[in-house]
Design an enzyme around this catalytic site. Structure first.
Site, PDB file in Angstrom:
ATOM      1  CD  GLU A 186      41.676  45.130  23.715  1.00 53.48           C
ATOM      2  OE1 GLU A 186      40.489  45.436  23.910  1.00 53.48           O
ATOM      3  OE2 GLU A 186      42.316  44.364  24.454  1.00 53.48           O
ATOM      4  NE  ARG A 190      38.860  47.566  25.021  1.00 54.43           N
ATOM      5  CZ  ARG A 190      39.381  47.609  26.244  1.00 54.43           C
ATOM      6  NH1 ARG A 190      39.077  48.589  27.050  1.00 54.43           N
ATOM      7  NH2 ARG A 190      40.215  46.689  26.654  1.00 54.43           N
ATOM      8  CG  ASP A 336      39.210  35.600  26.981  1.00 46.65           C
ATOM      9  OD1 ASP A 336      39.707  35.681  25.844  1.00 46.65           O
ATOM     10  OD2 ASP A 336      39.237  36.537  27.802  1.00 46.65           O
ATOM     11  CD  GLU A 505      35.960  39.425  32.303  1.00 49.37           C
ATOM     12  OE1 GLU A 505      36.205  39.880  33.441  1.00 49.37           O
ATOM     13  OE2 GLU A 505      36.380  39.968  31.254  1.00 49.37           O
ATOM     14  CB  THR A 592      33.840  39.556  23.729  1.00 45.51           C
ATOM     15  OG1 THR A 592      34.430  38.978  24.887  1.00 45.51           O
ATOM     16  CG2 THR A 592      34.811  40.532  23.074  1.00 45.51           C
TER      17      THR A 592
HETATM   18  C1  DMJ Z   1      36.991  43.258  27.699  1.00 48.81           C
HETATM   19  O1  DMJ Z   1      37.673  44.055  26.824  1.00 48.81           O
HETATM   20  C2  DMJ Z   1      36.330  42.103  27.010  1.00 48.81           C
HETATM   21  O2  DMJ Z   1      35.364  41.568  27.843  1.00 48.81           O
HETATM   22  C3  DMJ Z   1      37.295  41.037  26.595  1.00 48.81           C
HETATM   23  O3  DMJ Z   1      36.666  39.937  26.046  1.00 48.81           O
HETATM   24  C4  DMJ Z   1      38.099  40.588  27.786  1.00 48.81           C
HETATM   25  N1  DMJ Z   1      38.678  41.672  28.507  1.00 48.81           N
HETATM   26  C5  DMJ Z   1      37.904  42.849  28.805  1.00 48.81           C
HETATM   27  C6  DMJ Z   1      37.167  42.835  30.116  1.00 48.81           C
HETATM   28  O4  DMJ Z   1      37.738  42.195  31.149  1.00 48.81           O
END
Ligand code: DMJ
Length: 610
Positions: A186, A190, A336, A505, A592
C-alpha cells in the site's frame, strides 16, 4: 458456443470478421434513439398520408420540447430517471466542447473531494466525510495528500497542487521517520508511486514536460524535494526485501525502527509481492542507484521459476519458503495486480522488452490463455462474459464470483493487445496477432459486464462483489434492484457484498478502452457512472462517501472517502473525457494506483524517435 455457460469461445475462429462471437449482439437501442426513431417513422407516415401545415408545426413543437427536456436535465444531457440505467448512447457523437465541459465537472468533483478532506482531515490518511474527521488506516503518512498530488497536477487544480506540495515538503519526511507499521504494498503504490509520479510530472527528470502533454504552468511542486522524500521512504521499505530469507518480501515495515516483519499468518499476498516493480525500477532510474530495481525485480525473477496452473497463480505466497501457499486462484483481491504488473513492467522498460524482460510478456501471455481457458464463462440467460474463480485450484469447483477489482482486466488486456497505440494504428501497421485481437475482444466484453454491474443496481453503482447465473449452478440470491435492466436475472448481489468503496477499476478500463478503440460508448458509460457517484456519494459538507448498499434507495453511507477516489477514480474519469491525449499510453504506464510513470527508453531509442 452460444448461450451455454461452459468455457468461452475465445479461440481464433470465433473472433475474426464474421465470426460467431460478435460484440454487436450486446447492443440494445437507447430510449432516446427509440423516441427519435419513432418521430422519424411518424414523420414519414405524414409524408405518405395527408400532410397539413398544422401537423408539420405540431411535429416541430414536439421535437423542440423533447430537445429542451433532454438538454435541461440537471445532469446536462440525460434525463434523471434514465441515469445509470439502460441508456445506451453507443451511436451518439458529442462535440469536443461537450466532453471538455464534462471533464470540467470531474475537476470540480475532485476539488470538492479535496475541500472536504482539507477542511476536516488534513494530514490524516483519509477523510470520514460524515463525522467530519480524519482517520489513519494506512500508517499516518497523509496518504490522501500524496495520492492526490499528481491528479491535481494533471487537472491543473493549482490550489490543490500548492496545498498538497506544501504539506509534503513540510511534513512528510518527519512523518516517515516517526511513524510505525506500514504495509509495503500500500505504501509503495500510493505514497512512493504518488511521489514519483509528481516528481516526473513536475519536470524532475526533464522528460515530463516533453511527453506528458501537461502545461508547464501546472508544474508547481518541488521535484528535488519529492525525490529526496521518495528515496528516504524507499530506503526504509527496502528492509522488507532484505530482511526476507527468500526473494519474496515481508509484508510490513516499521518505518521508524527500520525493521520489517511478516503478516501474522506468515503469508504475503501474491499481488502485493509482485506489485512494487514499476515504482522501485523508476526510482533506480532517476536516482542512479540500482538497488531498488534489483531487489524488486528479484521477486518476479523468482516467481518465474514457480509452478503455475496454466500461468495462473495462488493468491498467497510464503516469504519463508518462497513458495505459493494454498490453491485459491482468482483475479480479484490478492491476485489482481500480479497479472497487471507482468505486462506493465515489461512495457515500462522498452529497451529490455526483447531481451532480459521478455519472460514477463511470456508469463502474461500464458496467464491470459489460462484465464480464457479456466476462468472465463458466460451467464444465462443473456450471455454476459465474466471471470470467475477457482477457490480449490484446477481440480476444484468453479465459482461464478467476480470482485469489482477484476474490472482492471479489460484495460490490461487492451493495453497488452496494442501496447498503448490505437487499434486503428495497430491494424494499419499490421501489428496485431490473432491472439491480440482475441484479447481485445475479451476486453470489450468484460468491460460491458463491468458496466452492467453498475447499471443493474438501484443506484447505478456497482457492488464490491457480484455472482453470476450460469447453467447448472444453483447459486441463488437477490438482484441489484433495478428491475428493468436487461441483465437483472444474470447478476446476483449478496447482502454482504452490496457496498461500494468508490473504486476505480471499471472507469480505469473505460479510459484505456476508449483510448485504444476510440469507441465513444466508453465515454458515455463513464459519464453515467460519474453521474451516479455525484448523485449518491457526494456529501453536503464536502467530500464523497463510500456506500453500504448500492441496491437500496437512498443508499446508506459508510463514512469513508478512500484515497483512491482522488488518486484513481476521478483521474481516470478526467482522462476519459480528455480531448488531447494527455499522457499517451505508449509513453506512460499507470501504476496500479493510477500514478503515471514514463516508459523508460534508452538514449539511443529516444533519439531515433525525435
Ligand atoms: C487500489 O489501491 C489499487 O488500484 C489496487 O491495485 C487495488 N485496490 C485499490 C482500488 O480499488
Amino acid at each position: 458456443m452460444s448461450g451455454g455457460s461452459g468455457p468461452l469461445p475465445y479461440s481464433m475462429r470465433d473472433v475474426g470478421a464474421g465470426g460467431a462471437y460478435n460484440n454487436a449482439k450486446f447492443r440494445h437501442r437507447s430510449r432516446l434513439k427509440i423516441v427519435l426513431q419513432s418521430l422519424a417513422t411518424n414523420s414519414s407516415k405524414y409524408r405518405c398520408g395527408k400532410f397539413t401545415v398544422g401537423k408539420f408545426l405540431s411535429l416541430l413543437m414536439v421535437s423542440g420540447l423533447l430537445y429542451l427536456f433532454l438538454h435541461k436535465s440537471p445532469e446536462g444531457l440525460v434525463p434523471d430517471e434514465l441515469l445509470g440505467k439502460e441508456v445506451n448512447n453507443n451511436n451518439v457523437r458529442r462535440s469536443p466542447s461537450e466532453w471538455t465541459s464534462r471533464q470540467k465537472k470531474v475537476k470540480e468533483a475532485f476539488e470538492y473531494a479535496w475541500s472536504g478532506y482539507r477542511n476536516y482531515a488534513m494530514g490524516y490518511d483519509e477523510l470520514m466525510p460524515l463525522s467530519h474527521r480524519g482517520t489513519d488506516g494506512l500508517g499516518g503518512l497523509g496518504a490522501t495528500i500524496v495520492d492526490s498530488l499528481d491528479t491535481a497536477i494533471i487537472m491543473g487544480a493549482d490550489d490543490v497542487v500548492s496545498e498538497a506540495s506544501r504539506w509534503i515538503e513540510e511534513n512528510l519526511m518527519k512523518r516517515i521517520s516517526e511513524k510505525g507499521q506500514v504495509n509495503l504494498f500500500e505504501t509503495t503504490i500510493r505514497v512512493l508511486g504518488g511521489l514519483l509520479s509528481a516528481y516526473h510530472l513536475s519536470g524532475g527528470d526533464h522528460a515530463g514536460s516533453v511527453d506528458s502533454g501537461i502545461p508547464a504552468s501546472y508544474k508547481m511542486a518541488n521535484p528535488e524535494r519529492l525525490l529526496e522524500v521518495s528515496k528516504d521512504l524507499a530506503d526504509r521499505l527496502l528492509l522488507a526485501f532484505t530482511s526476507s530469507p527468500t526473494a519474496i518480501p515481508l509484508s510490513d515495515v516499521i518505518l521508524r525502527d527500520r525493521t520489517a516483519h511478516a503478516a501474522p499468518d506468515g503469508l504475503s499476498s501474491t499481488s502485493e509481492a509482485s506489485t512494487l516493480q514499476l515504482e522501485f525500477s523508476y526510482l533506480s532510474r532517476v536516482s542512479g542507484d540500482p538497488k531498488y530495481d534489483r531487489e524488486a525485480m528479484k521477486v518476479l525473477e523468482h516467481m518465474r521459476t514457480l509452478p503455475k496452473v496454466e500461468g495462473l497463480v495462488p493468491i498467497y505466497i510464503n516469504p519463508s519458503s518462497g513458495q505459493f501457499s494454498g490453491e485459491n486462484i482468482r483475479l480479484g483481491s490478492r491476485g489482481d495486480s500480479y497479472y497487471e504488473y507482468l505486462l506493465k513492467v515489461w512495457i515500462q522498460q522498452e529497451e529490455n522488452r526483447d531481451s532480459s524482460l521478455k519472460y514477463l510478456f511470456e508469463m502474461y501471455t500464458e496467464a491470459m490463455r489460462g484465464v480464457k481457458h479456466l476462468l472465463v464463462r458466460k451467464t444465462v440467460p443473456n450471455e454476459l462474459v465474466f471471470v470467475g474463480e477457482l477457490p480449490f485450484g484446477r481440480n476444484g469447483d468453479f465459482s461464478p464470483k467476480m470482485d469489482h477489482l477484476v474490472c482492471f482486466l479489460p484495460g490490461t488486456l487492451a493495453l497488452g493487445a496494442t501496447k498503448g497505440i490505437t487499434k486503428k494504428k495497430a491494424l494499419e501497421n499490421n501489428l496485431l496477432t490473432d491472439e491480440d485481437i482475441e484479447n481485445l475482444q475479451l476486453a470489450e466484453d468484460l468491460a460491458k459486464t463491468c458496466v452492467e454491474m453498475y447499471f443493474v443496481t438501484s443506484t447505478g453503482l456497482a457492488p464490491e462483489i457480484a455472482y453470476f447465473h450460469i447453467e447448472g449452478n444453483q447459486e441463488g440470491g437477490p438482484d441489484g434492484g433495478y428491475k428493468s435492466n436487461k441483465y437483472v436475472n444474470d447478476i446476483i448481489i449478496k447482502p454482504l457484498d452490496r457496498h461500494n468503496l468508490l473504486r476505480p477499476e471499471t472507469v480505469e478500463s473505460l479510459f484505456v478502452l476508449h483510448r485504444i478503440t476510440e469507441d465513444p460508448k466508453y465515454r458515455e458509460w463513464g459519464w453515467q457512472i460519474f453521474q451516479a457517484f455525484e448523485k449518491h456519494t457526494k456529501v453536503d459538507s464536502g467530500g464523497y462517501s463510500s456506500l453500504d448498499d448500492v441496491t437500496s434507495l437512498p443508499p446508506h453511507r459508510r463514512d469513508k472517502m478512500e484515497t483512491f477516489f482522488l488518486g484513481e477514480t476521478l483521474k481516470y474519469l478526467y482522462l476519459l473525457f480528455d480531448e488531447s491525449n494527455t499522457l499517451p499510453l505508449d509513453k506512460y504506464v499507470f501504476n496500479t494506483e493510477a500514478h503515471p510513470l514514463p516508459v523508460m527508453r534508452s538514449v539511443e531509442q529516444a533519439s531515433h524517435s525525435v
